[in-house]
Each structure stands twice: as structure tokens, then as C-alpha cells.
Design a protein around this motif. Sequence first.
Motif, PDB file in Angstrom:
ATOM      1  N   GLU A  55       0.960  -1.265   0.176  1.00  0.00           N
ATOM      2  CA  GLU A  55      -0.051  -0.086   0.010  1.00  0.00           C
ATOM      3  C   GLU A  55       0.858   1.136   0.061  1.00  0.00           C
ATOM      4  O   GLU A  55       1.775   1.552   0.869  1.00  0.00           O
ATOM      5  CB  GLU A  55      -0.997  -0.065   1.193  1.00  0.00           C
ATOM      6  N   LYS A 182     -14.553  -1.154   2.780  1.00  0.00           N
ATOM      7  CA  LYS A 182     -13.603  -1.121   3.696  1.00  0.00           C
ATOM      8  C   LYS A 182     -14.053  -0.118   4.815  1.00  0.00           C
ATOM      9  O   LYS A 182     -14.381   0.958   4.644  1.00  0.00           O
ATOM     10  CB  LYS A 182     -12.235  -0.381   3.120  1.00  0.00           C
ATOM     11  N   ARG A 224      -8.073  -7.533  14.433  1.00  0.00           N
ATOM     12  CA  ARG A 224      -7.190  -7.703  13.144  1.00  0.00           C
ATOM     13  C   ARG A 224      -7.099  -9.099  12.735  1.00  0.00           C
ATOM     14  O   ARG A 224      -7.082  -9.592  11.620  1.00  0.00           O
ATOM     15  CB  ARG A 224      -5.973  -7.007  13.380  1.00  0.00           C
ATOM     16  N   SER A 243       1.396   2.119   9.747  1.00  0.00           N
ATOM     17  CA  SER A 243       0.889   3.137   9.439  1.00  0.00           C
ATOM     18  C   SER A 243      -0.665   3.711  10.137  1.00  0.00           C
ATOM     19  O   SER A 243      -0.999   4.419  10.111  1.00  0.00           O
ATOM     20  CB  SER A 243       0.342   2.944   8.047  1.00  0.00           C
ATOM     21  N   GLN A 247      -1.242  -2.582  14.335  1.00  0.00           N
ATOM     22  CA  GLN A 247      -0.722  -3.272  13.183  1.00  0.00           C
ATOM     23  C   GLN A 247       0.012  -4.376  13.658  1.00  0.00           C
ATOM     24  O   GLN A 247       1.105  -4.182  14.436  1.00  0.00           O
ATOM     25  CB  GLN A 247      -0.201  -2.432  12.087  1.00  0.00           C
TER      26      GLN A 247
HETATM   27  O1  LIG Z   1      -6.954   2.022   6.054  1.00  0.00           O
HETATM   28  C1  LIG Z   1      -6.072   1.679   6.413  1.00  0.00           C
HETATM   29  C2  LIG Z   1      -6.006   0.580   7.317  1.00  0.00           C
HETATM   30  C3  LIG Z   1      -4.957   0.938   8.372  1.00  0.00           C
HETATM   31  O2  LIG Z   1      -5.502   2.217   8.942  1.00  0.00           O
HETATM   32  C4  LIG Z   1      -4.655  -0.166   9.720  1.00  0.00           C
HETATM   33  O3  LIG Z   1      -5.325   0.306  10.484  1.00  0.00           O
HETATM   34  O4  LIG Z   1      -4.229  -0.830   9.264  1.00  0.00           O
HETATM   35  C5  LIG Z   1      -3.846   1.082   7.747  1.00  0.00           C
HETATM   36  C6  LIG Z   1      -3.611   2.116   6.550  1.00  0.00           C
HETATM   37  O5  LIG Z   1      -2.495   2.357   5.869  1.00  0.00           O
HETATM   38  C7  LIG Z   1      -4.794   1.807   5.618  1.00  0.00           C
HETATM   39  O6  LIG Z   1      -4.884   2.540   4.455  1.00  0.00           O
END
Ligand SMILES: O=C1C[C@@](O)(C(=O)O)C[C@@H](O)[C@@H]1O
Length: 263
Positions: A55, A182, A224, A243, A247
Amino acid sequence: MFALRYTLEKAVNVHGIVFGDNNVIIAAPVISLKGFNDISEIVNIAKEKGIHILEIRYDYLLMENKDLSPSNILLQLNNLGFPYIFTFRSPREGGVYEIPDHLRLKMILDIIVKYKPTILDVELYVFKDPEMRYYASSILKYSKDEGIGLIVSYHDFNNTPDYDTLYRIGEEEAAVGADILKIATMARDFSDIITMLRVTHDLRAKLRKPLITLTMGERGKVGRVLTPIFGSDLVFVDLMGKSASGQIPLSHMLDFVRIMGEL
Ligand SMILES: O=C1C[C@@](O)(C(=O)O)C[C@@H](O)[C@@H]1O
């Protein structure tokens, strides 16, 4: 293979990236080019580690280098044939580069016309605001004509709205013409994760469309790993810098995918 996953009866293939089958797509956001000579070095790492798609977080990359030319990255990615999501996120929804919306959307439009990314991610509010109609409809038309997969996205970095609100957001994303829906929200507690899992399951069951759902924050880590089982097609992992909060590092996510595949 995620044996337990809710799948679509017909998978959707966006330039080799398959949404809706048993496999979960692993995406790695690129938020910095520091320490690399060029994007090909990142592509090599991604290939080696089993990332399916990058991404390109253009807002982060512009923060790092205001004179960044898109051709340095996007042309190279196109030449290498490695798939990427192009995201120039609005500051309203977690973007880090301050820019008025009409300028941002003009840049997005110019970039997709010139470079034709595999997938483009644009926020739902853009498609609902009459002042942005010109850009929204141009982006939509151009993406359809050129076979660019369009993610229409919604992010809430503070809360997880209630079930009905989230379900309606998913329906609105589909109604404005998304190829891929999304929804990303902040999980404050585990009940938020349960809400997101229900929405994921129900949107998948009713709309039968490619879908990405996730929860952010420390607790959100649980969401997640669980949303893919309930019907989310893609996970964002931390390959070289997060980001967004919560994550999960790539190696942990790969372990989880392997374990789920064995159940
Ligand atoms: O919208 C998303 C999901 C996100 O915000 C995440 O929480 O993993 C990470 C972003 O880069 C992506 O565009």
C-alpha cells in the motif's frame, strides 16, 4: 488457506489479487523510503516475505519528501509488475499530509490517469459530498474504465460506531460504486470487536462483495486477526513501520494464518 473462512461463491480477481476465496491477502503499507535506494528494494523484501500487495501511503511519503515525484515510485512499481494500493489519505481520516480536499483529489485523479494503480483507496465521504461530485464521479468512471479496483473506505480513529451505523456505511460504500468495501475503527473494548465481527459477517453474507474490515488500537489487534475469519479479505501488516496503531508484525500474522489453515 484459511479453512474456516466465510468465502464468496465467486472470488473476485483484481489484476491477480483475489478477493473472496480461502486466502487472506497480506498488504504492507509503505510509509517511508528512508534507508532504501528505491522502491525495487522494498518490492524484493515484500516478495521474499510473502507480501501480496503493497500500500503506497502517498500522504506519508509526501511528508517525508515534499518534492517526491510519483514517477519515482509508481512507474517503477508498474515496470516491476508488483501490485499496489494507492492511498493518499485525507487528514480527516488519519492522513498525515495537510492539503485541501480538492487539491488532494485532483492529484489522485492525475495520478490514476497517468499510472493506473492496481487498486485505489478513496474515503466514502468524498462520494457523498456534493462539492466533490466532479472528482468523485471522475475517479469512479476512470477506475471502472481502466479496471482499477476501487476501495471505498471509512475510518474512525476514536471509536467504533454502533452496528447499524457500520452496516449502513458498508451499504453506502457498495451503493456509491465500490469494488471493495472497507471499514476501520478504533476498538476501545472487546464489545467493539464483537460489533465489528458481526458487521463483517453480515455485510459478507448479504452484499457478497470483497470486504476489508479491521479494528485499530491495542485491543484492536484481536479484531485484526479475527475479521478475516468472518469475511474480511485483506490484512494490513507492519513490515517496515506501522501506518496505524495495533498493526501486527508480518511474521505473527503469517503464523496466525498458518495455524488457522490447519484447523
Ligand atoms: O486504512 C487502512 C488501514 C490502516 O489504517 C490500519 O489500521 O491497518 C492502515 C492504513 O495504511 C490503511 O490505509
